[in-house]
Design an enzyme around this catalytic site. Structure first.
Site, PDB file in Angstrom:
ATOM      1  N   VAL A 102       0.846  -1.201   0.000  1.00 25.43           N
ATOM      2  CA  VAL A 102       0.000   0.000   0.000  1.00 25.43           C
ATOM      3  C   VAL A 102       0.885   1.257   0.000  1.00 25.43           C
ATOM      4  CG1 VAL A 102      -1.891  -1.175   1.199  1.00 25.43           C
ATOM      5  CG2 VAL A 102      -0.132  -0.054   2.556  1.00 25.43           C
ATOM      6  N   ASP A 103       2.205   1.045  -0.269  1.00 25.06           N
ATOM      7  CA  ASP A 103       3.168   2.143  -0.064  1.00 25.06           C
ATOM      8  C   ASP A 103       3.367   3.045  -1.279  1.00 25.06           C
ATOM      9  OD1 ASP A 103       5.839  -0.359  -0.182  1.00 25.06           O
ATOM     10  OD2 ASP A 103       4.824   0.685  -1.828  1.00 25.06           O
ATOM     11  N   HIS A 118      -4.525  -4.259  -2.300  1.00 22.15           N
ATOM     12  CA  HIS A 118      -4.885  -3.941  -0.908  1.00 22.15           C
ATOM     13  C   HIS A 118      -5.012  -2.451  -0.652  1.00 22.15           C
ATOM     14  CE1 HIS A 118      -3.012  -8.073   0.361  1.00 22.15           C
ATOM     15  NE2 HIS A 118      -4.176  -8.199  -0.233  1.00 22.15           N
ATOM     16  N   CYS A 129     -19.974   9.103   4.854  1.00 25.64           N
ATOM     17  CA  CYS A 129     -20.436   9.629   3.547  1.00 25.64           C
ATOM     18  C   CYS A 129     -19.491   9.278   2.403  1.00 25.64           C
ATOM     19  CB  CYS A 129     -20.595  11.162   3.641  1.00 25.64           C
ATOM     20  SG  CYS A 129     -19.032  12.032   3.715  1.00 25.64           S
ATOM     21  N   CYS A 151     -19.501  15.607   6.997  1.00 21.72           N
ATOM     22  CA  CYS A 151     -20.570  15.050   7.846  1.00 21.72           C
ATOM     23  C   CYS A 151     -20.112  14.726   9.255  1.00 21.72           C
ATOM     24  CB  CYS A 151     -21.131  13.786   7.177  1.00 21.72           C
ATOM     25  SG  CYS A 151     -20.059  12.356   7.418  1.00 21.72           S
ATOM     26  N   GLY A 188       9.186 -10.984  -2.935  1.00 25.73           N
ATOM     27  CA  GLY A 188       9.129 -10.438  -1.574  1.00 25.73           C
ATOM     28  C   GLY A 188       7.808 -10.575  -0.881  1.00 25.73           C
ATOM     29  N   THR A 189       7.220 -11.782  -0.999  1.00 23.10           N
ATOM     30  CA  THR A 189       6.003 -12.000  -0.226  1.00 23.10           C
ATOM     31  C   THR A 189       6.085 -13.331   0.512  1.00 23.10           C
ATOM     32  OG1 THR A 189       3.572 -12.115  -0.284  1.00 23.10           O
ATOM     33  CG2 THR A 189       4.731 -13.064  -2.168  1.00 23.10           C
ATOM     34  N   ALA A 233      15.624  -8.592  -3.491  1.00 21.95           N
ATOM     35  CA  ALA A 233      14.950  -8.171  -4.737  1.00 21.95           C
ATOM     36  C   ALA A 233      15.757  -7.081  -5.437  1.00 21.95           C
ATOM     37  CB  ALA A 233      13.552  -7.668  -4.397  1.00 21.95           C
TER      38      ALA A 233
HETATM   39  C1  BV8 Z   1     -10.744 -11.607   2.428  1.00 25.01           C
HETATM   40  C2  BV8 Z   1      -3.804  -4.109   4.720  1.00 25.01           C
HETATM   41  C3  BV8 Z   1     -12.978 -12.271   2.584  1.00 25.01           C
HETATM   42  C4  BV8 Z   1      -3.173  -2.891   4.387  1.00 25.01           C
HETATM   43  C5  BV8 Z   1      -3.381  -6.433   4.530  1.00 25.01           C
HETATM   44  C6  BV8 Z   1     -10.003 -15.159   9.228  1.00 25.01           C
HETATM   45  C7  BV8 Z   1     -10.779 -14.003   9.259  1.00 25.01           C
HETATM   46  C8  BV8 Z   1     -10.868 -13.148   8.174  1.00 25.01           C
HETATM   47  C9  BV8 Z   1     -10.174 -13.445   7.019  1.00 25.01           C
HETATM   48  C10 BV8 Z   1      -9.390 -14.568   7.006  1.00 25.01           C
HETATM   49  C11 BV8 Z   1      -9.290 -15.437   8.079  1.00 25.01           C
HETATM   50  N1  BV8 Z   1      -8.447 -16.448   7.740  1.00 25.01           N
HETATM   51  C12 BV8 Z   1      -7.993 -16.254   6.486  1.00 25.01           C
HETATM   52  C13 BV8 Z   1      -8.562 -15.138   6.036  1.00 25.01           C
HETATM   53  C14 BV8 Z   1      -8.337 -14.541   4.772  1.00 25.01           C
HETATM   54  C15 BV8 Z   1      -7.359 -13.390   5.011  1.00 25.01           C
HETATM   55  C16 BV8 Z   1      -5.968 -14.005   5.061  1.00 25.01           C
HETATM   56  O1  BV8 Z   1      -5.437 -14.358   4.047  1.00 25.01           O
HETATM   57  N2  BV8 Z   1      -5.417 -14.158   6.288  1.00 25.01           N
HETATM   58  C17 BV8 Z   1      -4.109 -14.782   6.417  1.00 25.01           C
HETATM   59  C18 BV8 Z   1      -3.185 -13.888   7.258  1.00 25.01           C
HETATM   60  C19 BV8 Z   1      -4.305 -16.144   7.065  1.00 25.01           C
HETATM   61  N3  BV8 Z   1      -7.511 -12.514   3.904  1.00 25.01           N
HETATM   62  C20 BV8 Z   1      -8.377 -11.498   4.006  1.00 25.01           C
HETATM   63  O2  BV8 Z   1      -9.006 -11.198   5.012  1.00 25.01           O
HETATM   64  C21 BV8 Z   1      -8.553 -10.720   2.718  1.00 25.01           C
HETATM   65  N4  BV8 Z   1      -9.947 -10.544   2.494  1.00 25.01           N
HETATM   66  O3  BV8 Z   1     -10.384 -12.740   2.392  1.00 25.01           O
HETATM   67  O4  BV8 Z   1     -12.034 -11.219   2.460  1.00 25.01           O
HETATM   68  C22 BV8 Z   1     -14.196 -11.716   2.008  1.00 25.01           C
HETATM   69  C23 BV8 Z   1     -14.611 -12.192   0.785  1.00 25.01           C
HETATM   70  C24 BV8 Z   1     -15.783 -11.699   0.271  1.00 25.01           C
HETATM   71  C25 BV8 Z   1     -16.486 -10.705   0.960  1.00 25.01           C
HETATM   72  C26 BV8 Z   1     -16.021 -10.221   2.189  1.00 25.01           C
HETATM   73  C27 BV8 Z   1     -14.852 -10.727   2.724  1.00 25.01           C
HETATM   74  C28 BV8 Z   1      -7.920  -9.339   2.852  1.00 25.01           C
HETATM   75  C29 BV8 Z   1      -6.414  -9.501   2.893  1.00 25.01           C
HETATM   76  C30 BV8 Z   1      -5.765  -8.134   2.915  1.00 25.01           C
HETATM   77  C31 BV8 Z   1      -5.361  -7.838   4.323  1.00 25.01           C
HETATM   78  N5  BV8 Z   1      -4.667  -6.551   4.350  1.00 25.01           N
HETATM   79  N6  BV8 Z   1      -2.877  -5.235   4.659  1.00 25.01           N
HETATM   80  C32 BV8 Z   1      -2.034  -2.666   5.305  1.00 25.01           C
HETATM   81  O5  BV8 Z   1      -2.245  -2.261   6.463  1.00 25.01           O
HETATM   82  O6  BV8 Z   1      -0.919  -2.876   4.813  1.00 25.01           O
HETATM   83  S1  BV8 Z   1      -2.388  -7.796   4.615  1.00 25.01           S
HETATM   84  C33 BV8 Z   1      -0.746  -7.430   4.688  1.00 25.01           C
HETATM   85  O7  BV8 Z   1      -0.104  -8.692   4.405  1.00 25.01           O
HETATM   86  C34 BV8 Z   1      -0.217  -6.470   3.630  1.00 25.01           C
HETATM   87  O8  BV8 Z   1      -1.164  -6.048   2.695  1.00 25.01           O
HETATM   88  C35 BV8 Z   1       0.845  -7.313   2.947  1.00 25.01           C
HETATM   89  O9  BV8 Z   1       1.034  -6.936   1.653  1.00 25.01           O
HETATM   90  C36 BV8 Z   1       0.247  -8.650   3.064  1.00 25.01           C
HETATM   91  C37 BV8 Z   1       1.143  -9.815   2.749  1.00 25.01           C
HETATM   92  O10 BV8 Z   1       2.324  -9.673   3.500  1.00 25.01           O
HETATM   93  P1  BV8 Z   1       3.683  -9.658   2.648  1.00 25.01           P
HETATM   94  O11 BV8 Z   1       3.580  -8.550   1.662  1.00 25.01           O
HETATM   95  O12 BV8 Z   1       3.949 -11.021   2.123  1.00 25.01           O
HETATM   96  O13 BV8 Z   1       4.740  -9.235   3.735  1.00 25.01           O
HETATM   97  P2  BV8 Z   1       5.440 -10.177   4.827  1.00 25.01           P
HETATM   98  O14 BV8 Z   1       6.103  -9.318   5.822  1.00 25.01           O
HETATM   99  O15 BV8 Z   1       4.444 -11.211   5.283  1.00 25.01           O
HETATM  100  O16 BV8 Z   1       6.562 -10.960   3.980  1.00 25.01           O
HETATM  101  C38 BV8 Z   1       7.672 -10.248   3.457  1.00 25.01           C
HETATM  102  C39 BV8 Z   1       8.447 -11.237   2.603  1.00 25.01           C
HETATM  103  O17 BV8 Z   1       9.507 -10.534   1.981  1.00 25.01           O
HETATM  104  C40 BV8 Z   1       9.079 -12.361   3.409  1.00 25.01           C
HETATM  105  O18 BV8 Z   1       8.888 -13.582   2.716  1.00 25.01           O
HETATM  106  C41 BV8 Z   1      10.575 -12.000   3.431  1.00 25.01           C
HETATM  107  O19 BV8 Z   1      11.395 -13.154   3.417  1.00 25.01           O
HETATM  108  C42 BV8 Z   1      10.712 -11.247   2.124  1.00 25.01           C
HETATM  109  N7  BV8 Z   1      11.786 -10.247   2.073  1.00 25.01           N
HETATM  110  C43 BV8 Z   1      12.203  -9.422   3.075  1.00 25.01           C
HETATM  111  N8  BV8 Z   1      13.189  -8.607   2.589  1.00 25.01           N
HETATM  112  C44 BV8 Z   1      13.351  -8.923   1.271  1.00 25.01           C
HETATM  113  C45 BV8 Z   1      12.465  -9.968   0.940  1.00 25.01           C
HETATM  114  N9  BV8 Z   1      12.396 -10.506  -0.293  1.00 25.01           N
HETATM  115  C46 BV8 Z   1      13.232  -9.996  -1.241  1.00 25.01           C
HETATM  116  N10 BV8 Z   1      14.098  -8.989  -0.998  1.00 25.01           N
HETATM  117  C47 BV8 Z   1      14.190  -8.444   0.238  1.00 25.01           C
HETATM  118  N11 BV8 Z   1      15.087  -7.447   0.458  1.00 25.01           N
HETATM  119 ZN    ZN Z   2     -18.410  12.177   5.819  1.00 23.19          ZN
END
Ligand code: BV8
Ligand code: ZN
Length: 249
Positions: A102-103, A118, A129, A151, A188-189, A233
Site C-alpha cells: 500500500v506504499d 490492498h 459519507c 458530515c 518479496g512475499t 529483490a
Molecule cells: C478476504 C492491509 C474475505 C493494508 C493487509 C479469518 C478471518 C478473516 C479473514 C481470514 C481469516 N483467515 C484467512 C482469512 C483470509 C485473510 C488471510 O489471508 N489471512 C491470512 C493472514 C491467514 N484474507 C483477508 O481477510 C482478505 N480478504 O479474504 O475477504 C471476504 C470475501 C468476500 C467478501 C467479504 C470478505 C484481505 C487480505 C488483505 C489484508 N490486508 N494489509 C495494510 O495495512 O498494509 S495484509 C498485509 O499482508 C499487507 O497487505 C501485505 O502486503 C500482506 C502480505 O504480506 P507480505 O507482503 O507477504 O509481507 P510479509 O512481511 O508477510 O513478507 C515479506 C516477505 O519478503 C518475506 O517472505 C521476506 O522473506 C521477504 N523479504 C524481506 N526482505 C526482502 C524480501 N524478499 C526480497 N528482498 C528483500 N530485500
Molecule cells: Zn463524511
C-alpha cells in the site's frame, strides 16, 4: 545466481510478464515488512490493527499506526527492484505489476499497469459519507482520528483490511493478466495472505513459469515455484533485467 535454461528461454521469447509483489520488495527502501523479526506486526498482531472492528473499537490507535507508517512511506524512495520493473516494462510488450503493498512505491518508481490489491495508504475516506481525503488533508501533528468536514464521520485509510473483500474490478484484472502471463515473478512475499497469494497457483495452472524471488523460502518455494532465486529483490531483479537485455538483443 544460477538462472535455468528454461527461464533464459522465456526471458528471450516472452511478451507477457506479471510481477506479484509483497512487502519484501520495499524492504530495501527502509519500509518494515509485516512478518519479519523487526516487522510491523511485532508489537501488534494484524487482527488487532488491520481490521475494521479494531478501527471502530479504537480509531485513534489504528489511525496513528497508519500515520506512523505513512511517515515512513513518505520518507522512503523506490529502490533498484522497483526501478528494474520499469526496465522490464521498456523491454517486454506487456508487463503488469500486481502489488499487495500500500506504499505507492511502484507508482513513484514510474512503474505502469500497477494493480493495488490492498489499496493505498495515502488515500482515505469517511466511513459514513465516503468523502475521499488525500493524506495531505491532515496536519501531521494532529493526534487522533480526523473527522469528515462534510458530515463529521471518522476517516479511515483506503486499504483492504482483514475480512474485507478486495476491489473486485482490480482483482479480476489481476486474474486475467495472471492467466495470460508467460512468466509470473513472485517478489518479496511470505505468500500467506489470500486471495492475493492464490494468484501464483492460478498462474501455474495456466502454464506460466513461476519464479520466486525472496531472501528466504516460503510455502510457494516447494509447491508452486518453478524456480526459486534466493537473494534481495534489489540485487536479483536488476541482474535478471540485464540478462534479458542481452538475450533479447
Ligand atoms: C478476504 C492491509 C474475505 C493494508 C493487509 C479469518 C478471518 C478473516 C479473514 C481470514 C481469516 N483467515 C484467512 C482469512 C483470509 C485473510 C488471510 O489471508 N489471512 C491470512 C493472514 C491467514 N484474507 C483477508 O481477510 C482478505 N480478504 O479474504 O475477504 C471476504 C470475501 C468476500 C467478501 C467479504 C470478505 C484481505 C487480505 C488483505 C489484508 N490486508 N494489509 C495494510 O495495512 O498494509 S495484509 C498485509 O499482508 C499487507 O497487505 C501485505 O502486503 C500482506 C502480505 O504480506 P507480505 O507482503 O507477504 O509481507 P510479509 O512481511 O508477510 O513478507 C515479506 C516477505 O519478503 C518475506 O517472505 C521476506 O522473506 C521477504 N523479504 C524481506 N526482505 C526482502 C524480501 N524478499 C526480497 N528482498 C528483500 N530485500
Ligand atoms: Zn463524511
Amino acid at each position: 545466481m544460477q538462472i535455468s535454461a528454461n527461464l533464459k528461454n522465456r526471458l528471450k521469447n516472452a511478451d507477457k510478464i506479471v510481477f506479484l509483489t509483497g512487502a519484501g520488495i520495499s524492504a530495501e527502501s527502509g519500509i518494515p515488512t509485516f512478518r519479519g523479526e523487526n516487522g510491523l506486526w511485532k508489537n501488534f498482531r494484524p487482527e488487532e490493527l488491520a481490521n475494521f472492528n479494531a478501527f471502530i473499537k479504537n480509531p485513534d490507535l489504528v489511525w496513528e499506526w497508519y500515520q506512523y507508517r505513512r511517515e515512513i512511506v513518505r520518507k522512503a524512495k523506490p529502490n533498484s527492484a522497483h526501478l528494474a520493473i520499469t526496465g522490464f516494462q521498456k523491454l517486454f510488450k506487456d508487463v503488469t505489476v500486481i502489488t499487495q503493498n500500500v506504499d505507492n512505491l511502484h507508482t513513484r518508481a514510474g512503474n505502469e499497469n500497477v494493480l493495488e490489491l490492498h489499496g493505498n495508504i495515502e488515500k482515505n475516506y469517511c466511513i459514513d459519507c465516503k468523502q475521499r481525503y488525500d493524506f495531505t488533508d491532515f496536519s501531521e501533528n494532529k493526534k487522533g482520528v480526523p473527522r469528515c468536514k462534510k458530515c463529521g464521520g471518522i476517516i479511515r485509510p483506503d486499504v483492504v483490511w482483514f475480512g474485507e473483500s478486495l476491489p473486485q474490478d482490480i482483482f479480476r484484472k489481476a486474474e486475467n493478466k495472471t492467466m495470460q502471463s508467460e512468466i509470473f515473478f513472485v517478489v518479496g512475499t511470505s505468500a500467506v495472505v489470500y486471495p492475493a497469494a492464490g494468484l501464483a497457483y492460478l498462474a501455474k495452472d495456466y502454464g506460466s513459469y513461476v519464479v520466486e524471488i525472496n531472501i528466504d523460502t516460503t510455502d510457494f518455494s516447494y509447491s508452486v515455484a518453478d524456480e526459486v532465486l534466493l537473494g534481495k529483490a534489489g540485487e536479483v531483479l536488476p541482474k535478471i533485467l540485464s540478462l534479458a537485455e542481452t538475450l533479447r538483443k
